[in-house]
Design a protein around this motif. Structure first.
Motif, mmCIF file in Angstrom:
data_model
loop_
_atom_site.group_PDB
_atom_site.id
_atom_site.type_symbol
_atom_site.label_atom_id
_atom_site.label_comp_id
_atom_site.label_asym_id
_atom_site.label_seq_id
_atom_site.Cartn_x
_atom_site.Cartn_y
_atom_site.Cartn_z
ATOM 1 N N ARG A 20 0.587 -0.960 0.053
ATOM 2 C CA ARG A 20 0.043 0.055 -0.110
ATOM 3 C C ARG A 20 1.069 0.626 -0.533
ATOM 4 N NH1 ARG A 20 -3.210 -3.380 3.515
ATOM 5 N NH2 ARG A 20 -2.227 -2.650 5.333
ATOM 6 N N ALA A 21 2.196 1.004 0.629
ATOM 7 C CA ALA A 21 3.346 2.320 1.121
ATOM 8 C C ALA A 21 3.687 2.894 -0.350
ATOM 9 C CB ALA A 21 3.438 2.222 2.036
ATOM 10 N N THR A 24 0.853 3.772 -3.078
ATOM 11 C CA THR A 24 1.175 5.575 -2.343
ATOM 12 C C THR A 24 1.918 6.475 -3.185
ATOM 13 O OG1 THR A 24 -0.627 5.504 -0.258
ATOM 14 C CG2 THR A 24 0.987 7.292 -0.289
ATOM 15 N N HIS A 28 1.809 9.310 -6.546
ATOM 16 C CA HIS A 28 2.000 10.784 -6.584
ATOM 17 C C HIS A 28 3.464 10.865 -7.264
ATOM 18 C CE1 HIS A 28 -1.140 9.794 -3.440
ATOM 19 N NE2 HIS A 28 -1.368 11.543 -3.286
ATOM 20 N N ALA A 191 2.719 15.502 -2.731
ATOM 21 C CA ALA A 191 1.870 14.745 -1.946
ATOM 22 C C ALA A 191 0.849 15.658 -1.443
ATOM 23 C CB ALA A 191 2.395 14.327 -0.293
ATOM 24 N N THR A 196 -0.128 11.509 3.967
ATOM 25 C CA THR A 196 0.143 11.200 2.432
ATOM 26 C C THR A 196 1.558 11.000 3.112
ATOM 27 O OG1 THR A 196 -2.046 12.079 1.428
ATOM 28 C CG2 THR A 196 0.102 11.094 -0.204
ATOM 29 N N THR A 199 2.963 8.527 4.878
ATOM 30 C CA THR A 199 3.526 6.659 4.389
ATOM 31 C C THR A 199 4.150 7.269 3.177
ATOM 32 O OG1 THR A 199 1.253 6.971 4.869
ATOM 33 C CG2 THR A 199 1.902 5.523 3.254
ATOM 34 N N ILE A 200 4.419 7.549 1.902
ATOM 35 C CA ILE A 200 5.977 8.208 0.907
ATOM 36 C C ILE A 200 7.030 8.015 2.169
ATOM 37 C CG2 ILE A 200 6.803 9.186 -0.558
ATOM 38 C CD1 ILE A 200 3.654 10.225 -1.618
#
Length: 246
Positions: A20-21, A24, A28, A191, A196, A199-200
């Motif tokens: 999921r990361a 993300t 972006h 982001a 967000t 997370t990145i």
């Protein structure tokens, strides 16, 4: 987002949080698109396009995009679960579920690609891995090794929190008599908000060992301070190109 102690997560590259990361991050950034555009130009300039070897192919995003340009594609991916998914998504690709140092493609390659893989290998072992990969090249073939530029915002962040700073420059000239050089391809992360961006950033900090994971509050403060609240980070890439003489 954080673990129970409020620290940056240590994410298993085969687990859902990492997946999921990574998704993300991809949503972006223009990093993948810019890398593929440059690789497409490099492929167009090769004298032959018979065999592609992708060393550390992962899920095969880049492998699949380039495979149609070659007569045969071989993907090397040692992770226990990824080769099955890669083979399912790209049935035309020959998948070798082996480590780079153990792999034998069984064919001379016109392009050997190793994209964002060396982070996960101790830096003192990079020379033997690059020597191994370049040994698969056909005359006139080229190896392309990709990592983020050590001056990018993301790598400065990695260095700040882990002390690690991956750098391809010492590998230029690793094959005496073979042309080798580094090209730099600008890339950016944009982001929308701090969550967000965090997370990145967790994904970036998991490019290799994360011991010990830093407090999440420190990472969020770093992102606010270093970007001025814009949450824009450069993730510029270095392409190490090594060409076997014809």
């Amino acid at each position: 987002m954080a673990d129970s102690e409020g620290r940056v997560r240590h994410m298993d590259p085969l687990g859902r949080p990492y997946e999921r990361a990574f998704a993300t991050f991809l949503a972006h950034t223009d990093q993948k698109d810019r890398a593929l555009a440059r690789l497409t130009d490099i492929v167009a300039g090769l004298p032959n396009r018979r065999v592609l070897v992708d060393a550390g192919a992962g899920t095969g995003l880049t492998t699949g995009a380039l495979a149609a340009r070659f007569g045969r594609t071989i993907a090397i991916e040692p992770s226990p679960h990824l080769p099955e998914a890669l083979q399912r998504e790209h049935p035309q690709v020959t998948v070798l579920p082996e480590l780079i140092l153990d792999a034998d493609p069984g064919a001379e390659a016109d392009l050997v690609l190793c994209s964002h893989v060396l982070y996960y290998i101790p830096q003192e072992r990079w020379p033997e891995h690059v020597t191994r990969m370049t040994s698969w090249l056909a005359p006139g073939g080229e190896a392309v090794i990709i990592l983020q530029n050590p001056g990018s915002d993301c790598m400065r962040m990695l260095h700040h929190f882990t002390g690690r700073l991956p750098d391809l420059r010492p590998l230029v000239g690793i094959r005496p008599g073979w042309p080798s050089w580094i090209e730099t391809v600008p890339s950016m992360i944009a982001a929308n908000d701090l969550d967000t961006a965090t997370t990145i950033a967790e994904f970036i900090l998991n490019l290799g060992p994360l011991t010990p994971p830093p407090p999440l509050s420190d990472l969020r403060a770093y992102l606010r301070d270093s970007t001025g609240g814009t949450y824009r980070l450069t993730c510029t890439q270095d392409f190490l190109r090594i060409r076997r003489p014809a």
